[in-house]
Design a protein around this motif. Structure first.
Motif, PDB file in Angstrom:
ATOM      1  N   ARG A 292      11.026   6.096   3.727  1.00  0.00           N
ATOM      2  CA  ARG A 292      11.616   6.819   4.850  1.00  0.00           C
ATOM      3  C   ARG A 292      12.903   6.159   5.320  1.00  0.00           C
ATOM      4  NH1 ARG A 292       9.356   9.645  10.240  1.00  0.00           N
ATOM      5  NH2 ARG A 292      11.072   9.071  11.590  1.00  0.00           N
ATOM      6  N   ILE A 293      12.908   4.818   5.442  1.00  0.00           N
ATOM      7  CA  ILE A 293      14.122   4.174   5.931  1.00  0.00           C
ATOM      8  C   ILE A 293      15.227   4.213   4.862  1.00  0.00           C
ATOM      9  CG2 ILE A 293      13.373   1.808   5.393  1.00  0.00           C
ATOM     10  CD1 ILE A 293      15.471   2.900   8.441  1.00  0.00           C
ATOM     11  N   CYS A 294      14.841   4.241   3.585  1.00  0.00           N
ATOM     12  CA  CYS A 294      15.851   4.431   2.538  1.00  0.00           C
ATOM     13  C   CYS A 294      16.497   5.814   2.661  1.00  0.00           C
ATOM     14  CB  CYS A 294      15.238   4.259   1.141  1.00  0.00           C
ATOM     15  SG  CYS A 294      14.885   2.542   0.695  1.00  0.00           S
TER      16      CYS A 294
ATOM     17  N   SER B 281       0.851  -1.185   0.000  1.00  0.00           N
ATOM     18  CA  SER B 281       0.000   0.000   0.000  1.00  0.00           C
ATOM     19  C   SER B 281       0.891   1.240   0.000  1.00  0.00           C
ATOM     20  CB  SER B 281      -0.872   0.004   1.259  1.00  0.00           C
ATOM     21  OG  SER B 281      -0.047   0.227   2.399  1.00  0.00           O
ATOM     22  N   ALA B 282       0.282   2.381  -0.277  1.00  0.00           N
ATOM     23  CA  ALA B 282       1.037   3.640  -0.242  1.00  0.00           C
ATOM     24  C   ALA B 282       1.652   3.849   1.138  1.00  0.00           C
ATOM     25  CB  ALA B 282       0.118   4.803  -0.601  1.00  0.00           C
ATOM     26  N   ALA B 283       0.926   3.468   2.183  1.00  0.00           N
ATOM     27  CA  ALA B 283       1.443   3.650   3.544  1.00  0.00           C
ATOM     28  C   ALA B 283       2.673   2.771   3.773  1.00  0.00           C
ATOM     29  CB  ALA B 283       0.356   3.323   4.564  1.00  0.00           C
ATOM     30  N   GLU B 284       2.661   1.575   3.213  1.00  0.00           N
ATOM     31  CA  GLU B 284       3.836   0.707   3.346  1.00  0.00           C
ATOM     32  C   GLU B 284       5.029   1.274   2.573  1.00  0.00           C
ATOM     33  OE1 GLU B 284       1.588  -3.070   2.213  1.00  0.00           O
ATOM     34  OE2 GLU B 284       2.939  -3.837   3.768  1.00  0.00           O
ATOM     35  N   VAL B 285       4.755   1.719   1.347  1.00  0.00           N
ATOM     36  CA  VAL B 285       5.848   2.273   0.528  1.00  0.00           C
ATOM     37  C   VAL B 285       6.468   3.475   1.230  1.00  0.00           C
ATOM     38  CG1 VAL B 285       6.422   3.398  -1.663  1.00  0.00           C
ATOM     39  CG2 VAL B 285       4.873   1.418  -1.645  1.00  0.00           C
ATOM     40  N   SER B 286       5.626   4.292   1.890  1.00  0.00           N
ATOM     41  CA  SER B 286       6.169   5.492   2.535  1.00  0.00           C
ATOM     42  C   SER B 286       7.138   5.128   3.649  1.00  0.00           C
ATOM     43  CB  SER B 286       5.037   6.368   3.063  1.00  0.00           C
ATOM     44  OG  SER B 286       4.437   5.766   4.199  1.00  0.00           O
TER      45      SER B 286
ATOM     46  N   ASP C 273      26.156 -15.362  -7.691  1.00  0.00           N
ATOM     47  CA  ASP C 273      25.130 -16.392  -7.892  1.00  0.00           C
ATOM     48  C   ASP C 273      24.028 -16.098  -8.865  1.00  0.00           C
ATOM     49  OD1 ASP C 273      25.633 -18.585  -6.192  1.00  0.00           O
ATOM     50  OD2 ASP C 273      25.599 -17.027  -4.674  1.00  0.00           O
ATOM     51  N   GLY C 274      24.150 -15.012  -9.577  1.00  0.00           N
ATOM     52  CA  GLY C 274      23.161 -14.796 -10.621  1.00  0.00           C
ATOM     53  C   GLY C 274      21.881 -14.124 -10.181  1.00  0.00           C
ATOM     54  N   ARG C 275      21.627 -13.992  -8.880  1.00  0.00           N
ATOM     55  CA  ARG C 275      20.412 -13.274  -8.461  1.00  0.00           C
ATOM     56  C   ARG C 275      20.730 -11.788  -8.483  1.00  0.00           C
ATOM     57  NH1 ARG C 275      15.852 -13.723  -3.671  1.00  0.00           N
ATOM     58  NH2 ARG C 275      17.221 -12.762  -2.149  1.00  0.00           N
ATOM     59  N   LEU C 276      19.968 -11.021  -9.264  1.00  0.00           N
ATOM     60  CA  LEU C 276      20.304  -9.609  -9.466  1.00  0.00           C
ATOM     61  C   LEU C 276      19.289  -8.673  -8.810  1.00  0.00           C
ATOM     62  CD1 LEU C 276      21.588  -9.752 -13.183  1.00  0.00           C
ATOM     63  CD2 LEU C 276      22.898  -9.982 -11.067  1.00  0.00           C
ATOM     64  N   GLY C 277      18.624  -9.182  -7.784  1.00  0.00           N
ATOM     65  CA  GLY C 277      17.672  -8.356  -7.061  1.00  0.00           C
ATOM     66  C   GLY C 277      16.565  -9.217  -6.491  1.00  0.00           C
ATOM     67  N   HIS C 278      15.684  -8.587  -5.718  1.00  0.00           N
ATOM     68  CA  HIS C 278      14.658  -9.348  -4.993  1.00  0.00           C
ATOM     69  C   HIS C 278      13.612  -8.406  -4.415  1.00  0.00           C
ATOM     70  CE1 HIS C 278      16.609  -7.848  -1.366  1.00  0.00           C
ATOM     71  NE2 HIS C 278      17.767  -8.180  -1.908  1.00  0.00           N
ATOM     72  N   GLY C 279      12.495  -8.969  -4.002  1.00  0.00           N
ATOM     73  CA  GLY C 279      11.477  -8.198  -3.322  1.00  0.00           C
ATOM     74  C   GLY C 279      11.951  -7.733  -1.951  1.00  0.00           C
ATOM     75  N   LEU C 280      11.280  -6.727  -1.414  1.00  0.00           N
ATOM     76  CA  LEU C 280      11.708  -6.082  -0.166  1.00  0.00           C
ATOM     77  C   LEU C 280      10.474  -5.545   0.546  1.00  0.00           C
ATOM     78  CD1 LEU C 280      14.069  -4.666   1.518  1.00  0.00           C
ATOM     79  CD2 LEU C 280      13.669  -2.694   0.040  1.00  0.00           C
ATOM     80  N   GLY C 281      10.491  -5.562   1.872  1.00  0.00           N
ATOM     81  CA  GLY C 281       9.357  -4.998   2.588  1.00  0.00           C
ATOM     82  C   GLY C 281       9.446  -5.233   4.082  1.00  0.00           C
ATOM     83  N   THR C 282       8.607  -6.136   4.578  1.00  0.00           N
ATOM     84  CA  THR C 282       8.664  -6.452   5.999  1.00  0.00           C
ATOM     85  C   THR C 282       9.814  -7.403   6.287  1.00  0.00           C
ATOM     86  OG1 THR C 282       6.998  -8.137   5.563  1.00  0.00           O
ATOM     87  CG2 THR C 282       6.230  -6.099   6.546  1.00  0.00           C
ATOM     88  N   GLN C 283      10.441  -7.914   5.243  1.00  0.00           N
ATOM     89  CA  GLN C 283      11.662  -8.698   5.408  1.00  0.00           C
ATOM     90  C   GLN C 283      12.737  -8.129   4.499  1.00  0.00           C
ATOM     91  OE1 GLN C 283       9.561 -12.561   4.733  1.00  0.00           O
ATOM     92  NE2 GLN C 283      10.709 -13.243   6.516  1.00  0.00           N
ATOM     93  N   LEU C 284      13.975  -8.420   4.844  1.00  0.00           N
ATOM     94  CA  LEU C 284      15.138  -7.929   4.095  1.00  0.00           C
ATOM     95  C   LEU C 284      15.084  -8.395   2.648  1.00  0.00           C
ATOM     96  CD1 LEU C 284      18.044  -6.649   4.240  1.00  0.00           C
ATOM     97  CD2 LEU C 284      18.861  -8.953   4.776  1.00  0.00           C
TER      98      LEU C 284
ATOM     99  N   VAL D 291      10.082   1.064  -6.699  1.00  0.00           N
ATOM    100  CA  VAL D 291       8.693   0.627  -6.528  1.00  0.00           C
ATOM    101  C   VAL D 291       8.039   0.655  -7.908  1.00  0.00           C
ATOM    102  CG1 VAL D 291       7.965   2.990  -5.922  1.00  0.00           C
ATOM    103  CG2 VAL D 291       6.481   1.047  -5.356  1.00  0.00           C
ATOM    104  N   ILE D 292       7.263  -0.368  -8.208  1.00  0.00           N
ATOM    105  CA  ILE D 292       6.559  -0.422  -9.488  1.00  0.00           C
ATOM    106  C   ILE D 292       5.347   0.507  -9.403  1.00  0.00           C
ATOM    107  CG2 ILE D 292       5.407  -1.920 -11.179  1.00  0.00           C
ATOM    108  CD1 ILE D 292       8.433  -2.500 -10.719  1.00  0.00           C
ATOM    109  N   THR D 293       5.217   1.391 -10.395  1.00  0.00           N
ATOM    110  CA  THR D 293       4.098   2.338 -10.439  1.00  0.00           C
ATOM    111  C   THR D 293       3.213   1.984 -11.640  1.00  0.00           C
ATOM    112  OG1 THR D 293       5.405   3.843 -11.806  1.00  0.00           O
ATOM    113  CG2 THR D 293       5.520   4.158  -9.424  1.00  0.00           C
ATOM    114  N   THR D 294       2.109   2.715 -11.794  1.00  0.00           N
ATOM    115  CA  THR D 294       1.192   2.347 -12.888  1.00  0.00           C
ATOM    116  C   THR D 294       1.862   2.490 -14.253  1.00  0.00           C
ATOM    117  OG1 THR D 294       0.324   4.580 -12.707  1.00  0.00           O
ATOM    118  CG2 THR D 294      -0.988   2.817 -11.712  1.00  0.00           C
TER     119      THR D 294
END
Lengths: 376, 376
Positions: free
Chosen positions: B164-166, B155-160, B304-315, B356-359
């Protein structure tokens, strides 16, 4: 203090575990959690914070453990005493190390024991575990607490690390007056206290809890709010900081502005309870004996009745000081004495120290707490 | 920024999950891990650091989740939107909440879905889970990724909060010159950088990694050694700091004393790769498309070939930027772009940003990285 342990220490740990395996007829142990894997390998990294990759270590009936791990960990595992390191380029959605693990287990032979008791869990996807059992024609069952019992008895080198981080935190507690006082939000105190711990030598601060309020606090696991400390509040800070992978876990109480009679007498009772627990602690005594000694001073209705616990590579591990835990104390066990008292409507105060069981009793390894609550 | 989320946000999360449950014919979800439990309840505490107690949340087909938790957490859970809170005085060796959980599940009805896929685990003792299945006449199976897919779209609240921590970590990176330079041991840099993160506003610092060496570092998951930084070294710091339960995860590289041509050109290629990943990121693109766009710039043989990942409530959570991950991007997904290049014998350099992916594409939410490696 040098970091890490010599191979001889790991060999001794593994031999102790293998003796337990022999007694229980196990051909292999499968370890998946940080503390267990570090205990037998020395693999120390904060990368466990990422849940993406599973990590496996197989302890055979004889000889050194085998690491079956994501290739991202190969370099670090290569710096430990482990020589047999098998890797796959995790994450691989279609088979995230399961074929490699199955092959390794079949080579080593079963039955396969896994930590399954209170406080343990299996750190791998359930669906992958089901698949492992399907492709691996071995019996999987409990490890009968072998690893936890081995970990519970610390070597002198392990105790020295816990002692060091306790001393580090002790120096940080001595400086709380620099960061806390009337009008300071509790959230700032939490933030700045972590800094003090780092400045005094902690590697990192996995745990910080606390609370503040008149004559005590509502609970001890909530995050800090921005509420400012007020005159008459009792402030408590409880930390699990880490040095070289070993935790401290103890707390200190402080009075803001002035100390109330209730706060002072609760504090005195808590210190009396710790003394009673310490006096009861000796080889042969049981966890429940220490609980009883402390409960006689403070009761056991605050804080759920658990009045302490084991400590080491995890913030809490092994025995619990509760009525139902009859674990017999053995020299080298490190535990906390953590009595709590109710101080008012929905409020408690908690005090916590760390002791190590010695051949003739117990020795406190946290710095001596002030007899009176320090007033900030 | 206020902390926590209004009940409406949790209701929306749970309804999204319940729609997935309906599609998959599930009568209940059983959640045992921190991130999943926090996602549906708002229960935020560092007490998860203690492995002793299990925590359970049951999501029924309709209505609010039910918490089945140790009584030590009742006060804190009572501050969330959860009203049905059932407790037992954990730890209880003979039955650590299993009877209470079984009763709750039977009341709610099955089949019971549990996160079982890549990256998930069951945070309760295996023996207790076996017992639960014995006394509970319900079908237990996978949750079909329902919870992970709901969590992936912020949600927008989560992204904010992530933003902020970034920003917080960005200010700490801007101050690295205060704590790092020729002759400073890497271990001191790690310690002091955590302090900078706290001073700039992080609640805590669950993750810090990094490395230093001529033109790069050997790996990015090892703890810091006491080796002093040397002229010509590239220093990398990679942090997962937290605000209100949400992570940042990005890194910055620095040159000590002077920058080599190799270091500078590797850095430029890494920025090019991030740009390529960013340009490929839009709704409808797949994780593997971003991987391919970046791999065309830097290859995929480092790290190892992983060039990124999801992020949020976990690292790290959710999708992986690897060739095999065909997850389709949706607005609200937050991910890291983390290309790596080999810079010499056994050495790599890594750069990481958060988007963050936007419309209509993607927006970088980490502060802009300097085009040239900063020289300290």
């Amino acid at each position: 203090m040098t970091r890490g342990f010599p191979p001889a220490e790991f060999e001794a740990r593994v031999i102790r575990i293998q003796q337990g395996m022999a007694r229980n007829g196990l051909g292999a142990l499968l370890l998946t959690c940080e503390a267990d894997i570090r205990y037998v390998t020395g693999f120390l990294t904060r990368f466990w914070e990422s849940p993406t990759r599973p990590w496996f270590v197989v302890v055979p009936a004889e000889g050194a453990p085998i690491a079956v791990i994501p290739s991202i960990g190969a370099a670090l595992m290569g710096t430990t005493w482990i020589r047999d390191i098998r890797t796959w380029p995790a994450p691989v959605p279609e088979d995230d190390g399961i074929a490699l693990l199955a092959e390794t287990l079949c080579e080593v032979g079963g039955p396969v024991g896994m930590p399954s008791h209170l406080e343990s869990h299996l750190r791998m996807p359930l669906a992958h575990f089901d698949r492992l059992r399907q492709i691996c024609d071995l019996r999987f069952g409990p490890d009968h607490g072998i690893v936890a019992r081995a970990r519970a008895i610390k070597s002198a080198a392990e105790v020295s690390r816990i002692e060091r981080i306790c001393a580090t935190a002790g120096r940080a507690f001595d400086r709380v007056g620099e960061i806390a006082g009337q009008g300071v939000p509790l959230s700032h105190v939490f933030r700045d206290f972590q800094c003090l711990l780092l400045q005094e030598g902690a590697d990192w601060v996995p745990y910080l809890a606390g609370g503040a309020g008149p004559d005590g606090y509502a609970d001890v696991i909530s995050p800090a709010t921005d509420k400012a400390l007020d005159g008459g509040d009792v402030l408590m800070l409880d930390t699990g900081a880490v040095f070289d992978g070993y935790f401290c876990d103890f707390d200190r109480n402080f009075a803001i502005g002035h100390v109330t009679r209730g706060g002072q007498s609760a504090h005195a009772r808590l210190l009396d309870a710790v003394r009673a627990g310490h006096d009861a602690a000796r080889p042969g005594a049981r966890a429940c004996d220490l609980w009883r000694a402390m409960a006689q001073v403070v009761g056991s209705d605050a804080q759920d009745g658990r009045l302490g616990h084991g400590l080491g590579t995890q913030l809490t591990e092994g025995l619990s000081l509760i009525a139902a835990d009859e674990t017999v104390l053995i020299p080298g066990m490190v535990l906390t004495l953590e009595p709590a008292v109710k101080t008012g409507q929905g409020r408690i105060m908690v005090h916590e120290e760390v002791i190590v069981i010695t051949t003739d009793g117990a020795r406190q390894i946290t710095p001596e707490a002030p007899a009176q609550i320090p007033v900030l």
